[in-house]
Design a protein around this motif. Sequence first.
Motif, PDB file in Angstrom:
ATOM      1  N   MET A  94     -20.997  30.730   8.675  1.00 21.26           N
ATOM      2  CA  MET A  94     -21.895  31.803   8.234  1.00 21.26           C
ATOM      3  C   MET A  94     -21.830  31.897   6.712  1.00 21.26           C
ATOM      4  O   MET A  94     -21.076  32.679   6.157  1.00 21.26           O
ATOM      5  CB  MET A  94     -21.481  33.124   8.880  1.00 21.26           C
ATOM      6  CG  MET A  94     -21.581  33.134  10.383  1.00 21.26           C
ATOM      7  SD  MET A  94     -23.281  33.039  10.949  1.00 21.26           S
ATOM      8  CE  MET A  94     -23.852  34.654  10.567  1.00 21.26           C
ATOM      9  N   THR A  95     -22.607  31.053   6.039  1.00 20.99           N
ATOM     10  CA  THR A  95     -22.636  31.028   4.575  1.00 20.99           C
ATOM     11  C   THR A  95     -24.068  31.135   4.094  1.00 20.99           C
ATOM     12  O   THR A  95     -25.011  31.050   4.873  1.00 20.99           O
ATOM     13  CB  THR A  95     -22.045  29.719   4.032  1.00 20.99           C
ATOM     14  OG1 THR A  95     -22.856  28.632   4.503  1.00 20.99           O
ATOM     15  CG2 THR A  95     -20.610  29.518   4.461  1.00 20.99           C
ATOM     16  N   GLY A  96     -24.216  31.276   2.804  1.00 20.83           N
ATOM     17  CA  GLY A  96     -25.536  31.223   2.201  1.00 20.83           C
ATOM     18  C   GLY A  96     -26.433  32.392   2.547  1.00 20.83           C
ATOM     19  O   GLY A  96     -27.626  32.219   2.730  1.00 20.83           O
ATOM     20  N   PHE A  97     -25.866  33.588   2.660  1.00 17.23           N
ATOM     21  CA  PHE A  97     -26.702  34.756   2.908  1.00 17.23           C
ATOM     22  C   PHE A  97     -27.644  34.953   1.731  1.00 17.23           C
ATOM     23  O   PHE A  97     -27.318  34.614   0.597  1.00 17.23           O
ATOM     24  CB  PHE A  97     -25.839  36.013   3.106  1.00 17.23           C
ATOM     25  CG  PHE A  97     -24.980  35.940   4.329  1.00 17.23           C
ATOM     26  CD1 PHE A  97     -25.533  35.997   5.594  1.00 17.23           C
ATOM     27  CD2 PHE A  97     -23.616  35.786   4.214  1.00 17.23           C
ATOM     28  CE1 PHE A  97     -24.747  35.915   6.729  1.00 17.23           C
ATOM     29  CE2 PHE A  97     -22.810  35.701   5.338  1.00 17.23           C
ATOM     30  CZ  PHE A  97     -23.376  35.761   6.601  1.00 17.23           C
ATOM     31  N   GLY A  98     -28.773  35.522   1.975  1.00 17.48           N
ATOM     32  CA  GLY A  98     -29.776  35.672   0.933  1.00 17.48           C
ATOM     33  C   GLY A  98     -29.840  37.070   0.369  1.00 17.48           C
ATOM     34  O   GLY A  98     -29.108  37.970   0.762  1.00 17.48           O
ATOM     35  N   LEU A 118     -26.088  34.517  -5.002  1.00 18.95           N
ATOM     36  CA  LEU A 118     -26.521  33.728  -3.847  1.00 18.95           C
ATOM     37  C   LEU A 118     -25.629  32.506  -3.768  1.00 18.95           C
ATOM     38  O   LEU A 118     -25.348  31.871  -4.779  1.00 18.95           O
ATOM     39  CB  LEU A 118     -27.963  33.256  -4.019  1.00 18.95           C
ATOM     40  CG  LEU A 118     -29.069  34.294  -3.949  1.00 18.95           C
ATOM     41  CD1 LEU A 118     -30.426  33.619  -4.118  1.00 18.95           C
ATOM     42  CD2 LEU A 118     -29.030  35.050  -2.652  1.00 18.95           C
ATOM     43  N   ASP A 119     -25.190  32.166  -2.578  1.00 22.52           N
ATOM     44  CA  ASP A 119     -24.337  31.005  -2.374  1.00 22.52           C
ATOM     45  C   ASP A 119     -25.043  29.969  -1.521  1.00 22.52           C
ATOM     46  O   ASP A 119     -25.776  30.308  -0.596  1.00 22.52           O
ATOM     47  CB  ASP A 119     -23.042  31.393  -1.650  1.00 22.52           C
ATOM     48  CG  ASP A 119     -22.132  32.248  -2.490  1.00 22.52           C
ATOM     49  OD1 ASP A 119     -22.068  32.018  -3.712  1.00 22.52           O
ATOM     50  OD2 ASP A 119     -21.475  33.145  -1.930  1.00 22.52           O
ATOM     51  N   SER A 120     -24.756  28.707  -1.825  1.00 22.27           N
ATOM     52  CA  SER A 120     -25.228  27.625  -0.968  1.00 22.27           C
ATOM     53  C   SER A 120     -24.263  27.470   0.196  1.00 22.27           C
ATOM     54  O   SER A 120     -23.197  28.094   0.220  1.00 22.27           O
ATOM     55  CB  SER A 120     -25.271  26.309  -1.755  1.00 22.27           C
ATOM     56  OG  SER A 120     -23.957  25.845  -2.018  1.00 22.27           O
ATOM     57  N   ASP A 121     -24.636  26.633   1.129  1.00 22.00           N
ATOM     58  CA  ASP A 121     -23.699  26.237   2.170  1.00 22.00           C
ATOM     59  C   ASP A 121     -22.653  25.337   1.517  1.00 22.00           C
ATOM     60  O   ASP A 121     -22.809  24.900   0.377  1.00 22.00           O
ATOM     61  CB  ASP A 121     -24.438  25.483   3.279  1.00 22.00           C
ATOM     62  CG  ASP A 121     -23.659  25.425   4.586  1.00 22.00           C
ATOM     63  OD1 ASP A 121     -22.463  25.801   4.590  1.00 22.00           O
ATOM     64  OD2 ASP A 121     -24.227  24.996   5.593  1.00 22.00           O
ATOM     65  N   PHE A 122     -21.597  25.043   2.243  1.00 18.59           N
ATOM     66  CA  PHE A 122     -20.531  24.198   1.713  1.00 18.59           C
ATOM     67  C   PHE A 122     -20.973  22.737   1.692  1.00 18.59           C
ATOM     68  O   PHE A 122     -21.437  22.208   2.704  1.00 18.59           O
ATOM     69  CB  PHE A 122     -19.258  24.355   2.550  1.00 18.59           C
ATOM     70  CG  PHE A 122     -18.670  25.732   2.454  1.00 18.59           C
ATOM     71  CD1 PHE A 122     -18.013  26.146   1.301  1.00 18.59           C
ATOM     72  CD2 PHE A 122     -18.779  26.619   3.503  1.00 18.59           C
ATOM     73  CE1 PHE A 122     -17.474  27.410   1.203  1.00 18.59           C
ATOM     74  CE2 PHE A 122     -18.239  27.903   3.422  1.00 18.59           C
ATOM     75  CZ  PHE A 122     -17.585  28.302   2.262  1.00 18.59           C
TER      76      PHE A 122
END
Length: 167
Positions: A94-98, A118-122
């Motif tokens: 559960m990554t990359g929430f907007g 904002l984060d990208s996925d791994f």
Amino acid sequence: MKTQLSILLISLNLLSCNSTGKNSQSEQNKVFTITKITKSGFEKVGNSYKYNFTGEAQNNSVNIYDDVYTTLEVQLELENGSIITERDYDSGLMTGFGDIEKVWKPNETRKIDDHGGLDSDFIPAHYKEYKVKKVVTIFDFDTKDIINHTNNTFTDTIDVTKQWNTL
């Protein structure tokens, strides 16, 4: 003769499409654009990298968007022409929430940060071993326009090749 005429007309049509500057036209007509970068960078997390962004974007349209959900993904273009997208490195976590914005008016600039960026996925660390030509961050602006009864996704990109190469 009929075949030659058809080929000529198709060729002229294709040439005219290319000569209109489609790429530059789409650049000028972007509905949402990143206008300011406050924070932009990769960080190592275990055996992966994660890209984090904080900045501002502008609604360049004439529409009021009731909801705008902004996410990002990192795309790597390899020297051999292959493109690596989030689908290729989706961690399943559960990554990359907007970032969610409400009632975004025409020509209005908003902060894009999702409370810390904002984060990208791994992205797997071994991707650093690939010969990379270009790395871009793709911002998706998923919109809901109640007045016009439309849902659309608009994109903008920033080049982060230098940041990737310095990791």
